[in-house]
Design a protein around this motif. Structure first.
Motif, PDB file in Angstrom:
ATOM      1  N   PHE A 229       4.487  69.951  58.292  1.00 35.30           N
ATOM      2  CA  PHE A 229       3.145  69.998  58.871  1.00 35.30           C
ATOM      3  C   PHE A 229       3.078  68.834  59.855  1.00 35.30           C
ATOM      4  CE2 PHE A 229      -1.314  68.815  59.184  1.00 35.30           C
ATOM      5  CZ  PHE A 229      -1.949  70.038  59.328  1.00 35.30           C
ATOM      6  N   ILE A 230       3.076  69.142  61.132  1.00 35.06           N
ATOM      7  CA  ILE A 230       3.077  68.130  62.183  1.00 35.06           C
ATOM      8  C   ILE A 230       1.683  68.073  62.795  1.00 35.06           C
ATOM      9  CG2 ILE A 230       4.143  67.359  64.324  1.00 35.06           C
ATOM     10  CD1 ILE A 230       6.074  67.477  61.958  1.00 35.06           C
ATOM     11  N   ALA A 231       1.044  66.904  62.740  1.00 39.42           N
ATOM     12  CA  ALA A 231      -0.328  66.754  63.225  1.00 39.42           C
ATOM     13  C   ALA A 231      -0.377  65.760  64.375  1.00 39.42           C
ATOM     14  CB  ALA A 231      -1.245  66.298  62.097  1.00 39.42           C
ATOM     15  N   ARG A 232      -1.143  66.106  65.401  1.00 41.95           N
ATOM     16  CA  ARG A 232      -1.306  65.214  66.552  1.00 41.95           C
ATOM     17  C   ARG A 232      -2.631  65.521  67.219  1.00 41.95           C
ATOM     18  NH1 ARG A 232       2.056  62.533  70.444  1.00 41.95           N
ATOM     19  NH2 ARG A 232       0.595  61.247  71.631  1.00 41.95           N
ATOM     20  N   SER A 233      -3.317  64.490  67.681  1.00 40.27           N
ATOM     21  CA  SER A 233      -4.535  64.693  68.453  1.00 40.27           C
ATOM     22  C   SER A 233      -4.150  64.972  69.893  1.00 40.27           C
ATOM     23  CB  SER A 233      -5.439  63.461  68.382  1.00 40.27           C
ATOM     24  OG  SER A 233      -6.521  63.596  69.282  1.00 40.27           O
ATOM     25  N   ALA A 234      -4.520  66.146  70.378  1.00 38.12           N
ATOM     26  CA  ALA A 234      -4.182  66.516  71.748  1.00 38.12           C
ATOM     27  C   ALA A 234      -4.834  65.576  72.755  1.00 38.12           C
ATOM     28  CB  ALA A 234      -4.605  67.961  72.016  1.00 38.12           C
ATOM     29  N   ALA A 235      -5.964  64.996  72.386  1.00 37.38           N
ATOM     30  CA  ALA A 235      -6.677  64.116  73.311  1.00 37.38           C
ATOM     31  C   ALA A 235      -5.915  62.827  73.578  1.00 37.38           C
ATOM     32  CB  ALA A 235      -8.063  63.798  72.760  1.00 37.38           C
ATOM     33  N   THR A 236      -4.954  62.475  72.718  1.00 42.44           N
ATOM     34  CA  THR A 236      -4.201  61.221  72.891  1.00 42.44           C
ATOM     35  C   THR A 236      -2.909  61.418  73.673  1.00 42.44           C
ATOM     36  OG1 THR A 236      -2.945  61.467  70.823  1.00 42.44           O
ATOM     37  CG2 THR A 236      -5.117  60.399  70.690  1.00 42.44           C
ATOM     38  N   ILE A 237      -2.579  62.644  74.059  1.00 45.60           N
ATOM     39  CA  ILE A 237      -1.338  62.896  74.792  1.00 45.60           C
ATOM     40  C   ILE A 237      -1.584  62.638  76.280  1.00 45.60           C
ATOM     41  CG2 ILE A 237       0.446  64.573  75.351  1.00 45.60           C
ATOM     42  CD1 ILE A 237      -0.234  66.063  72.805  1.00 45.60           C
ATOM     43  N   PRO A 238      -0.892  61.668  76.875  1.00 52.04           N
ATOM     44  CA  PRO A 238      -1.087  61.402  78.307  1.00 52.04           C
ATOM     45  C   PRO A 238      -0.729  62.628  79.140  1.00 52.04           C
ATOM     46  CG  PRO A 238       0.157  59.629  77.253  1.00 52.04           C
ATOM     47  CD  PRO A 238       0.082  60.753  76.270  1.00 52.04           C
ATOM     48  N   GLU A 239      -1.496  62.833  80.195  1.00 47.62           N
ATOM     49  CA  GLU A 239      -1.289  64.005  81.042  1.00 47.62           C
ATOM     50  C   GLU A 239       0.128  64.055  81.590  1.00 47.62           C
ATOM     51  OE1 GLU A 239      -3.207  65.899  85.142  1.00 47.62           O
ATOM     52  OE2 GLU A 239      -4.346  64.471  83.920  1.00 47.62           O
ATOM     53  N   SER A 240       0.691  62.902  81.950  1.00 49.75           N
ATOM     54  CA  SER A 240       2.023  62.873  82.551  1.00 49.75           C
ATOM     55  C   SER A 240       3.127  63.123  81.539  1.00 49.75           C
ATOM     56  CB  SER A 240       2.257  61.518  83.237  1.00 49.75           C
ATOM     57  OG  SER A 240       2.149  60.461  82.285  1.00 49.75           O
ATOM     58  N   LEU A 241       2.800  63.057  80.242  1.00 43.74           N
ATOM     59  CA  LEU A 241       3.831  63.197  79.215  1.00 43.74           C
ATOM     60  C   LEU A 241       3.656  64.454  78.364  1.00 43.74           C
ATOM     61  CD1 LEU A 241       4.025  59.500  77.914  1.00 43.74           C
ATOM     62  CD2 LEU A 241       5.499  60.619  79.600  1.00 43.74           C
ATOM     63  N   ILE A 242       2.795  65.361  78.790  1.00 47.69           N
ATOM     64  CA  ILE A 242       2.480  66.508  77.950  1.00 47.69           C
ATOM     65  C   ILE A 242       3.722  67.337  77.642  1.00 47.69           C
ATOM     66  CG2 ILE A 242       1.790  67.863  79.982  1.00 47.69           C
ATOM     67  CD1 ILE A 242       0.265  68.207  76.491  1.00 47.69           C
ATOM     68  N   ASP A 243       4.571  67.591  78.642  1.00 49.37           N
ATOM     69  CA  ASP A 243       5.769  68.395  78.398  1.00 49.37           C
ATOM     70  C   ASP A 243       6.743  67.666  77.485  1.00 49.37           C
ATOM     71  OD1 ASP A 243       5.062  70.674  79.765  1.00 49.37           O
ATOM     72  OD2 ASP A 243       5.778  69.919  81.690  1.00 49.37           O
ATOM     73  N   ALA A 244       6.912  66.364  77.713  1.00 46.76           N
ATOM     74  CA  ALA A 244       7.831  65.592  76.874  1.00 46.76           C
ATOM     75  C   ALA A 244       7.349  65.544  75.438  1.00 46.76           C
ATOM     76  CB  ALA A 244       7.981  64.178  77.438  1.00 46.76           C
ATOM     77  N   GLU A 245       6.034  65.393  75.237  1.00 49.01           N
ATOM     78  CA  GLU A 245       5.498  65.318  73.877  1.00 49.01           C
ATOM     79  C   GLU A 245       5.601  66.657  73.165  1.00 49.01           C
ATOM     80  OE1 GLU A 245       4.132  62.699  72.039  1.00 49.01           O
ATOM     81  OE2 GLU A 245       5.074  61.492  73.599  1.00 49.01           O
ATOM     82  N   LEU A 246       5.326  67.728  73.885  1.00 46.35           N
ATOM     83  CA  LEU A 246       5.351  69.044  73.250  1.00 46.35           C
ATOM     84  C   LEU A 246       6.769  69.559  73.034  1.00 46.35           C
ATOM     85  CD1 LEU A 246       2.470  70.921  75.118  1.00 46.35           C
ATOM     86  CD2 LEU A 246       2.466  70.180  72.727  1.00 46.35           C
ATOM     87  N   PHE A 247       7.621  69.409  74.049  1.00 46.53           N
ATOM     88  CA  PHE A 247       8.914  70.103  74.009  1.00 46.53           C
ATOM     89  C   PHE A 247      10.124  69.182  73.867  1.00 46.53           C
ATOM     90  CE2 PHE A 247       6.081  72.644  76.900  1.00 46.53           C
ATOM     91  CZ  PHE A 247       5.672  73.516  75.905  1.00 46.53           C
TER      92      PHE A 247
END
Length: 514
Positions: A229-247
């Motif tokens: 179960f992986i939990a993360r607040s989407a609001a804390t993901i920097p716009e420039s790092l969205i792909d790196a954080e997700l994939f």
């Protein structure tokens, strides 16, 4: 620990014995009720309700077995659960008379007359008789706080969840969800059904209402329970790092020596990815999720020359309306789970207070020591003023706000019991009774009474918002398609019960909103 009813083995679940099926004709689906909100001599009775049939006649509330003489049947308290309700023992609070109150339903309200010695208060004012409507609270000084509410005569049986293994009455279930109200039992049933469906899901609910708790329950009950179960607040993901954080990224990309990272999607494979505050993602960034949510879960890690696949379930959560999501993303979150806020489950507040205080004792024993009885009991002493205030206010951030209010009350309490000292709390940190959104709470609602019952209430403070007009009520009901809870919130009312009262005053039927 929950109180074990007479005739049951000590420590038994309240569902082990003594439960009877509750049968009621369809026309009596909902009735007026009194719920025990505070009983210092019997604290584990919080949440029990007395149900009043429309043609039930006068009832007598008092301590112990009936003494006879006042006329009328005895008030009986029950513990309601889906498909069953358990009758509990007579009240044992020592300061109550055997015949303390006479209660009778009149014109959809509950008329109350004091018979016994214990003083009776409504809205902080001593009265000999009063009329209670849903949302009103009645205090028998030092003994009992009762909340007037509406309850189904019988909570509908569960369709997907099961009562097997249910916790003792009033306790948290194995997922940490606390509550015995019909709204919470519907939520538990919906969680069980949602868990049985392996589809991407959107959890809707106000800030602090417990959306992540519900998402974890869905995961634990699902076929993916053994997965992560992986939990993360989407609001804390920097716009420039969205792909790196997700994939994630392959080794050495984008810089030499960079370790390989699976990203949230890869880490959740075989399990559940929970993205809180998914509605805070800009719509152009929400599009980054679309391809991986399609069947097959295909995605590209940064720097990878070939596609990868992740078998995961996405559970997104938002306190916004679902329409705020990008249309394509919302269409992929095919299952919806709505989490009620405290304003929709006000009857659970006393149980939540007990749960939160028990957790405070465990985490901060020194801070809580002075509130604990010297006889070794683990439950802190609480005054009725605390519950009266918490039941009357409006909540913007739900459990989070309730927790903060409890700590503020403990900090301001001067004696050995937790009380609500509004002036002291407001003087320390600004107006503590304001919600995080900045709106002042509605004042405790006083019951409408006849002239002979007591003196009229004082004129409202200039700071209090005026009541909405009949036209405003009709417009709000029409705008929200008859949803009384949402219409009440839009009008700035403290609860849907206040709106029910206004509808009755203006002669507005519920069908006018639909």
């Amino acid at each position: 620990m929950a109180r074990t009813p007479p005739g049951m083995p000590e420590g038994s679940s309240t569902l082990d014995a003594g439960s009877v099926s509750a049968a009621l004709p369809a026309e009596r689906a909902e009735v007026l009720a009194l719920m025990i909100a505070w009983a210092p001599a019997e604290p584990d009775r919080a949440g029990e309700v007395a149900l009043f049939e429309p043609e039930g006649g006068a009832r007598i509330l008092g301590r112990g077995e009936p003494a006879g003489g006042a006329g009328g049947e005895r008030v009986v308290f029950v513990r309601q659960r889906p498909g069953a309700q358990e009758r509990t023992a007579p009240l044992a609070s020592p300061g109550l008379s055997r015949e303390q109150l006479r209660l009778r339903l009149e014109h959809g309200a509950l008329r109350v007359q004091r018979l016994g010695k214990c003083p009776m208060e409504v809205g902080g004012e001593g009265v000999e008789s009063c009329v209670l409507e849903p949302g009103d609270a009645l205090l028998l000084r030092g003994q009992l706080l009762l909340l007037c509410t509406r309850r189904p005569w019988a909570i509908e049986p569960l369709r997907s969840a099961s009562l097997a293994g249910a916790p003792p009455f009033g306790a948290a279930d194995r997922f940490g969800i606390v509550g015995e109200s019909p709204a919470v039992w519907r939520l538990r049933d919906r969680i069980a059904w949602t868990a049985s469906v392996d589809e991407h899901t959107l959890v809707l609910g106000g800030s602090g209402s417990g959306k992540e708790l519900c998402a974890r329950a869905v995961h634990a009950l699902s076929a993916r329970a053994k997965g992560p179960f992986i939990a993360r607040s989407a609001a804390t993901i920097p716009e420039s790092l969205i792909d790196a954080e997700l994939f994630g990224n392959v080794k050495g990309y984008p810089n030499p020596g960079m370790p390989e990272r699976p990203g949230l999607v890869g880490a959740a494979s075989g399990g559940t990815l929970f993205l809180d505050e998914i509605g805070e993602l800009p719509q152009e960034l929400q599009a980054n999720l679309l391809r991986v949510l399609d069947e097959g879960g295909e995605y590209h890690a940064l720097g990878a020359s070939s596609a990868r696949r992740s078998s995961f379930r996405l559970i997104g959560a938002t306190n916004r309306d679902a329409s705020a999501l990008k249309h394509d993303l919302g269409a992929r979150l095919v299952v919806r789970l709505e989490v009620p806020g405290l304003d929709e489950r006000r009857e659970d507040i006393p149980l939540l207070v007990r749960h939160l205080l028990a957790r405070a004792v465990e985490k901060s024993p020194e801070a809580m020591r002075r509130f604990l009885p010297t006889d070794g009991a683990a439950e802190p002493r609480v005054k009725a003023s605390l519950l009266s205030h918490l039941l009357a206010r409006r909540y913007a951030t739900n459990i989070r706000e309730l927790t903060a209010l409890l700590w503020q009350a403990m900090s301001a309490s001067e004696g050995d019991a937790i009380e609500w000292r509004g002036d002291a709390i407001e003087g320390r940190g600004g107006r503590a009774a304001r919600s995080e959104g900045g709106a002042a709470p509605a004042p405790p609602s006083a019951p409408e009474v006849n002239a002979e019952d007591r003196t009229p209430p004082a004129e409202p403070s200039p700071l209090e918002a005026p009541e909405p007009s009949a036209e405003e009520v009709r417009a709000s009901l029409e705008r929200h398609r008859g949803n009384v809870t949402r219409a009440a919130q839009a009008l700035g009312l403290s609860s849907r019960y206040v709106l029910y009262r206004l509808m009755k005053r203006y002669g507005i039927g519920s069908e006018e909103g639909g």
